[in-house]
Every structure is written in C-alpha cells, then in structure tokens.
Scaffold this active site. Structure first.
Site, mmCIF file in Angstrom:
data_model
loop_
_atom_site.group_PDB
_atom_site.id
_atom_site.type_symbol
_atom_site.label_atom_id
_atom_site.label_comp_id
_atom_site.label_asym_id
_atom_site.label_seq_id
_atom_site.Cartn_x
_atom_site.Cartn_y
_atom_site.Cartn_z
ATOM 1 C CG ASP A 1 -4.213 84.488 92.527
ATOM 2 O OD1 ASP A 1 -3.587 85.478 92.745
ATOM 3 O OD2 ASP A 1 -5.571 84.369 92.765
ATOM 4 C CE LYS B 1 -12.755 82.836 93.032
ATOM 5 N NZ LYS B 1 -11.189 83.092 93.432
ATOM 6 C CB THR C 1 -16.041 85.374 89.919
ATOM 7 O OG1 THR C 1 -14.995 86.107 89.367
ATOM 8 C CG2 THR C 1 -15.409 84.283 90.841
ATOM 9 C CE LYS D 1 -10.808 83.337 89.184
ATOM 10 N NZ LYS D 1 -9.709 84.509 89.424
ATOM 11 C CD GLU E 1 -6.724 82.331 89.210
ATOM 12 O OE1 GLU E 1 -6.341 83.459 89.816
ATOM 13 O OE2 GLU E 1 -7.964 82.691 88.719
ATOM 14 C CG ASP F 1 -11.338 87.912 88.085
ATOM 15 O OD1 ASP F 1 -12.523 87.989 87.899
ATOM 16 O OD2 ASP F 1 -10.880 87.156 89.045
ATOM 17 C CG ASP G 1 -9.212 80.561 91.339
ATOM 18 O OD1 ASP G 1 -8.272 80.009 91.664
ATOM 19 O OD2 ASP G 1 -9.176 81.835 91.650
ATOM 20 C CE LYS H 1 -6.444 88.007 92.514
ATOM 21 N NZ LYS H 1 -7.054 86.880 93.321
#
Length: 339
Positions: free
Chosen positions: A230, A155, A130, A153, A207, A302, A181, A252
């Site tokens: 998410d 952000k 990430t 991934k 995401e 992830d 994301d 999660k």
C-alpha cells in the site's frame, strides 16, 4: 479518451466529514476527515470529484486546494485528463480534478464513466469491512455487529495485542475472508512472532507489514501468506521495486492521482503479474464512485469508507450482503446534476 475542451467554471472547497467513532491504525487515530470537493460547470452540465489526499505524505486538503487554485485559469480554459497528468503531481488534488473531468464527460456525452473507460458493465463487488486496531474485546464486539460482512480487513499495529485481535475476529466471524493491514507497523521480528496466529486464523493477505523504504525486509522472508503493498506503491514508478516481493498492489486514487492514472497503474501492474486491489483513504460516496469503476478489475476490493462517516451523500453507494454497489446517479452517470 480525451475530455471535451471548452470553457469551464471551477469551484473548489473543503468539507469536513466527521467519523461515527475514532478509528485507530499504526501511529494515527482519526476522528474526522476533510475532503476537497472540485466541481466543474460548463453552463449545462456539472462534474464532481472528491479527494482526501495522502495524510502520511502531508498531502492535505488545504495544500490540495492551493494546487487547484494555482491552475484555475488553465482549467477554466479547458483541460484534458491527459494534460492533467503533467500539470499536477500524483496526489489528492489531481485525483479530485481528474474525477470531476470524468464525471463531466459522462454527463456531456450521456454515457457512464465505466463505458467511456472501455470497461464491462459493473456489478456489485464483494468488499472488505475494515476493523480498527482497538483492544481485542472491542474488535470482537465490533466484528459481531458486521451483519452481512463476507470479507474483513483488520488493522494491526505495533503493540503486543495483534494475535489476540486476529483470534477475536476469527471467533466472531468464522467464515469471513480475512486480511490484515499493519500500515507499516511491523519489523521482521514482530511479524515473525505474530505469523503463527495469522496462519491459524486463515488470514489470506498481509498488507504493508513494513515501513516504506524498507521493502528489502521482504526479501527472503518465509511467509505462506501473500503480501500486499500500500504505502510502498504510490504510483507506477514504484512497481519495479516490488516485483518478486509482494503479490498484491493496493491502488488508491488519492495516491496515484485519479482514475486516469489508476487505470494505467492497474494495466501496468497486471502486465507485471501483480494481483490488483482497490482501496480508499476514506471519504464519501463521491470518492467511492470512481474507485468502484476501477474495482471491476480487482480481486480485492476495500471500498467501505462511507460506512465510517456520520453523514454520506444522497444518493450514495449501498452495502448489502457484503457487497458494495454504486449506481450511475451517485457519480459518473449520464444524468445532469442540478446545483
């Protein structure tokens, strides 16, 4: 699968896990994370669980610790994972206690958790690495340092730099699988404006583009890239509103409240036709261990949380060739822990 019932000694405390460097997402900058550690002793064996909670729901380690302490007498009298589902709401407290029960049962029965859960023997899993929503030049520099990364991934956040961030990652890692994301940071208009850059960069998943509660913004949105949910999916009760709106469900354990609930969520989501993703709220290898078990069912993994903290557990999960591996001795294995 019912945990063995016998008197237990419960201990719970909060540990601070400093990050190596600040981490930026929409609306938040993290420099550290606090984790609730739950330990169960039965005189011979010990089981551990770690929970971070869900920060945007004010599910903090302090509030989680209070929830655990309120159940001390019940837990120490012997509690099963199934009973726990009705004793605590979905969240970090139930996650930590549920995972401690799984770990304890694995040690009592000398059988790894993956086998207790009826899973196939695990293998190293391709995991995303990430990248924080930093300035594009920082994003590119950081991406170039991700030696061995095969999936990334990125952000994104609610500013004008997102297209540049995506281009920077693709320039640094031209062959990596890429997802982005937004952590609820987009509107329909801002997503529409950055979408050409995402398509050009070969982004595979978007995401949580929109805020929780605004899932209807996904209706009729013309996008060639699959959406993942998410924040919009905390537990099984959220699945029905996402059918036809997203393709991927990010599970999660801190959100749904443990491995027991996570496995049930994975089964139900699969039956509804969703692809599965396993993520994390950060934390150490003790958080990654149970999530790694779930990861065997997922097409997107992830589980890079320990890469961001200054000091991890020993032994801990390992990262090699873009994959994460969790040996049984880290968590959930049939080995007695000496404390």
């Amino acid at each position: 699968m019912t945990s063995h019932q016998s008197p237990l000694a419960l201990s719970a405390h909060i540990e601070n896990l400093p990050l190596k460097q600040p981490f930026h997402i929409t609306g938040y900058t993290f420099t550290e994370c606090d984790a609730l550690i739950v330990t169960l002793h039965d005189g011979e064996f010990t089981g551990r669980g770690e929970g971070l909670g869900v920060y945007y729901r004010h599910d903090t380690p302090i509030s989680m610790l209070r929830q655990i302490e309120a159940l001390r007498d019940i837990v120490e009298g012997g509690v099963t994972r199934e009973q726990l589902l009705s004793l605590l709401p979905a969240g970090g407290a139930r996650n930590a206690l549920d995972c401690a029960l799984w770990d304890l049962e694995a040690r009592r029965r000398n059988t790894p958790v993956w086998k207790l859960a009826g899973m196939s023997e695990p293998r190293p899993l391709l995991t995303t690495y990430t990248l924080s929503a930093d300035d594009p030049d920082v994003v590119e520099s950081t991406a170039r340092q991700l030696h061995g990364a095969r999936a990334i991934k990125l952000k994104l956040t609610n500013d004008h730099l997102n297209a540049e961030r995506v281009r920077a990652v693709r320039a640094a890692c031209p062959d990596a699988w890429l997802m982005v994301d937004a952590n609820q940071g987009f509107t329909r208009e801002t997503l529409r404006s950055v979408l050409p850059a995402l398509v050009e960069a070969g982004v595979s998943v978007i995401e949580q583009p929109f805020p929780f509660g605004y899932e209807a913004w996904l209706d009729g949105f013309d996008c060639p890239i699959p959406f993942a949910a998410d924040e919009s999916v905390q537990d099984r009760t959220d699945l029905s509103k996402l059918v036809g709106r997203v393709e991927v469900i990010n599970i999660k354990l801190d959100k749904c409240g443990g491995l027991t609930a996570g496995l049930a969520l994975a089964r139900e989501a699969s039956e509804l036709g969703f692809q599965l993703m396993v993520g994390n709220m950060g934390g150490s290898s003790w958080s990654m261990g149970p999530a790694f078990v779930l990861g065997s069912l997922c097409s997107v993994v992830d589980l890079d949380g320990p890469m961001f903290i200054s000091i991890d557990r020993d032994p801990g999960v390992s990262y090699r060739d873009g994959r994460v591996w969790c040996p049984d001795e880290v968590w959930g294995g049939p080995h007695t822990v000496t404390v």
